[in-house]
Design a protein around this motif. Structure first.
Motif, mmCIF file in Angstrom:
data_model
loop_
_atom_site.group_PDB
_atom_site.id
_atom_site.type_symbol
_atom_site.label_atom_id
_atom_site.label_comp_id
_atom_site.label_asym_id
_atom_site.label_seq_id
_atom_site.Cartn_x
_atom_site.Cartn_y
_atom_site.Cartn_z
ATOM 1 N N MET A 277 0.866 -1.185 0.000
ATOM 2 C CA MET A 277 0.000 0.000 0.000
ATOM 3 C C MET A 277 0.903 1.236 0.000
ATOM 4 O O MET A 277 2.121 1.130 0.161
ATOM 5 N N LEU A 278 0.273 2.412 -0.171
ATOM 6 C CA LEU A 278 1.061 3.645 -0.240
ATOM 7 C C LEU A 278 1.224 4.252 1.150
ATOM 8 O O LEU A 278 0.256 4.384 1.898
ATOM 9 N N ASN A 279 2.446 4.617 1.494
ATOM 10 C CA ASN A 279 2.753 5.302 2.751
ATOM 11 C C ASN A 279 2.895 6.803 2.527
ATOM 12 O O ASN A 279 3.210 7.240 1.417
ATOM 13 N N THR A 280 2.725 7.578 3.608
ATOM 14 C CA THR A 280 3.097 8.996 3.529
ATOM 15 C C THR A 280 4.630 9.059 3.445
ATOM 16 O O THR A 280 5.327 8.127 3.841
ATOM 17 N N PHE A 281 5.133 10.174 2.938
ATOM 18 C CA PHE A 281 6.584 10.295 2.727
ATOM 19 C C PHE A 281 6.970 11.765 2.754
ATOM 20 O O PHE A 281 6.266 12.605 2.203
ATOM 21 N N ASN A 282 8.083 12.053 3.402
ATOM 22 C CA ASN A 282 8.619 13.418 3.361
ATOM 23 C C ASN A 282 10.135 13.302 3.444
ATOM 24 O O ASN A 282 10.687 13.085 4.513
ATOM 25 N N GLY A 283 10.786 13.390 2.303
ATOM 26 C CA GLY A 283 12.237 13.208 2.292
ATOM 27 C C GLY A 283 12.772 13.216 0.872
ATOM 28 O O GLY A 283 12.271 13.952 0.026
ATOM 29 N N TRP A 284 13.761 12.374 0.636
ATOM 30 C CA TRP A 284 14.429 12.353 -0.667
ATOM 31 C C TRP A 284 14.388 10.947 -1.246
ATOM 32 O O TRP A 284 14.442 9.978 -0.512
ATOM 33 N N THR A 285 14.280 10.872 -2.568
ATOM 34 C CA THR A 285 14.297 9.564 -3.216
ATOM 35 C C THR A 285 15.291 9.549 -4.379
ATOM 36 O O THR A 285 15.406 10.533 -5.103
ATOM 37 N N ASN A 286 15.999 8.426 -4.515
ATOM 38 C CA ASN A 286 16.851 8.243 -5.697
ATOM 39 C C ASN A 286 16.475 6.926 -6.384
ATOM 40 O O ASN A 286 17.306 6.236 -6.942
ATOM 41 N N LYS A 287 15.194 6.617 -6.319
ATOM 42 C CA LYS A 287 14.658 5.370 -6.883
ATOM 43 C C LYS A 287 14.931 5.296 -8.381
ATOM 44 O O LYS A 287 14.631 6.244 -9.114
ATOM 45 N N PHE A 288 15.488 4.196 -8.823
ATOM 46 C CA PHE A 288 15.747 3.966 -10.245
ATOM 47 C C PHE A 288 15.009 2.695 -10.645
ATOM 48 O O PHE A 288 15.256 1.626 -10.094
ATOM 49 N N ILE A 289 14.058 2.839 -11.569
ATOM 50 C CA ILE A 289 13.218 1.711 -11.968
ATOM 51 C C ILE A 289 13.601 1.253 -13.374
ATOM 52 O O ILE A 289 13.543 2.039 -14.324
#
Length: 349
Positions: A277-289
């Motif tokens: 499921m989707l979580n709340t988030f507050n920060g940085w992402t460097n996700k590479f798909i």
């Protein structure tokens, strides 16, 4: 999968220099993942593929005029300064790219505007073209930011060779942009007009807004053949409770959840809980798909046509399936679809 799997010949004349005359009248290719069927539509036909209680996830970041031109002290050389991110509000420190970089060293001063009331001092080197600048300005922080906006221009991608025109300020921005912080537009959203959003709303489609401040790292070339070795730049991401509630409700009800753009998709996939499921988030992402990848949240997406060997194309391949994506891109070139930021759109369902 290797980098070479994402290379193809893209005719130069398919790179869009200008947007479609009306936002929702760009072309739309609809790609059906299960059957492999490909349809050719107008963007406003998007409404036909959504029903009541389906959800569209929009990235509401706002592009700021990040490209400035200054003159170097003493020599007067013209220097392009591209604002990447603010490092310290109080000290007015910014992470920037400079061009031509070879002329800019620590200690140099740059003067901006006809009256030269804005000055910047180079205090550090970060990468070959990267510098840290300290801006010197007599005035409040609000006045300083106003000055940056006044002197800056819309940061159109480099492949657009023409000068920035007044219309770009409006067109290189989604109509739902709210939170300033991006140096590039989340381009899939550029196709939505007020009229189309209203029609979707009347039909009962819900909207969830996330904020992912697009950085230039999105467009960094991949320079390694082994994709697992590529590192994405980090970008700021905010997903609030309202968005998670809308998305998770739709997921429980097995409705269509459509990520509008690769940035919205990357945002969603950066905040997935252990039960998908989707979580709340507050920060940085460097996700590479990149393929193979199992997506947890969205089961549809809107995107533009991307450049060969780009990380954006790799995500599309992971979502649509590599062979189907290759087929769709081949057809797009054949049918003369326009590519990249001001180009046409694709709906993958």
């Amino acid at each position: 999968m290797k980098l070479s799997h994402f290379n193809f010949e893209l005719p130069k004349d398919l790179l869009a220099e200008y947007p479609a005359e009306n936002r929702d009248e760009s072309r739309l290719m609809v790609v059906h993942r299960e059957t492999g069927k490909i349809e050719h539509k107008m963007f406003k036909d998007l409404i036909d593929y959504f029903e009541e209680d389906d959800v569209m996830v929009l990235n509401n970041t706002k592009v700021f005029p990040a490209r400035l031109y200054g003159n170097k002290e003493k020599t007067g050389a013209r220097i392009e300064v591209f604002l990447l991110r603010e490092l310290n509000e109080e000290q007015r420190l910014w992470d920037v790219l400079v061009d031509p970089a070879r002329k800019i060293r620590i200690g140099n001063k740059l003067y901006f505007g006809d009256d030269e009331t804005l000055v910047a001092e180079v205090i550090d080197n970060t990468t070959s073209r990267g510098r840290t600048l300290r801006f010197l300005y007599d005035g409040s922080y609000i006045d300083f930011r106003r000055k940056l906006r006044e002197l800056g221009e819309t940061p159109l991608p480099k492949y657009i060779k023409r000068d920035v025109e007044p219309e770009d300020e409006d067109r290189y921005q989604t109509i739902y942009a709210k939170h300033e912080g991006a140096v590039a537009a989340p381009t899939a959203g550029l196709h939505f007009s007020k009229h189309l959003l209203k029609r979707l709303e009347i039909k009962g489609v819900d909207f969830a807004e996330v904020t992912l401040h697009v950085g230039l790292g999105t467009f960094n070339p991949v320079e390694v053949e082994d994709l697992s070795k590529h590192k994405m730049d980090s970008e700021e991401l905010i997903i609030d409770e309202k968005a998670t509630e809308i998305v998770n409700n739709a997921k429980r009800r097995k409705k269509r959840i459509c990520a509008v753009g690769t940035t919205a998709m990357r945002g969603l996939e950066s905040a997935v809980s252990s039960d998908h499921m989707l979580n709340t988030f507050n920060g940085w992402t460097n996700k590479f798909i990149f393929p193979p990848y199992d997506f947890s949240i969205a089961n549809a997406m809107v995107t533009n046509f991307h450049l060969p060997k780009s990380t954006l194309m790799m995500m599309i391949s992971a979502f649509a399936g590599h062979d189907l994506m290759k087929k769709a891109y081949k057809e797009a070139i054949l049918e003369q679809y326009k590519f990249y930021s001001y180009g046409d759109a694709m709906l993958i369902i």
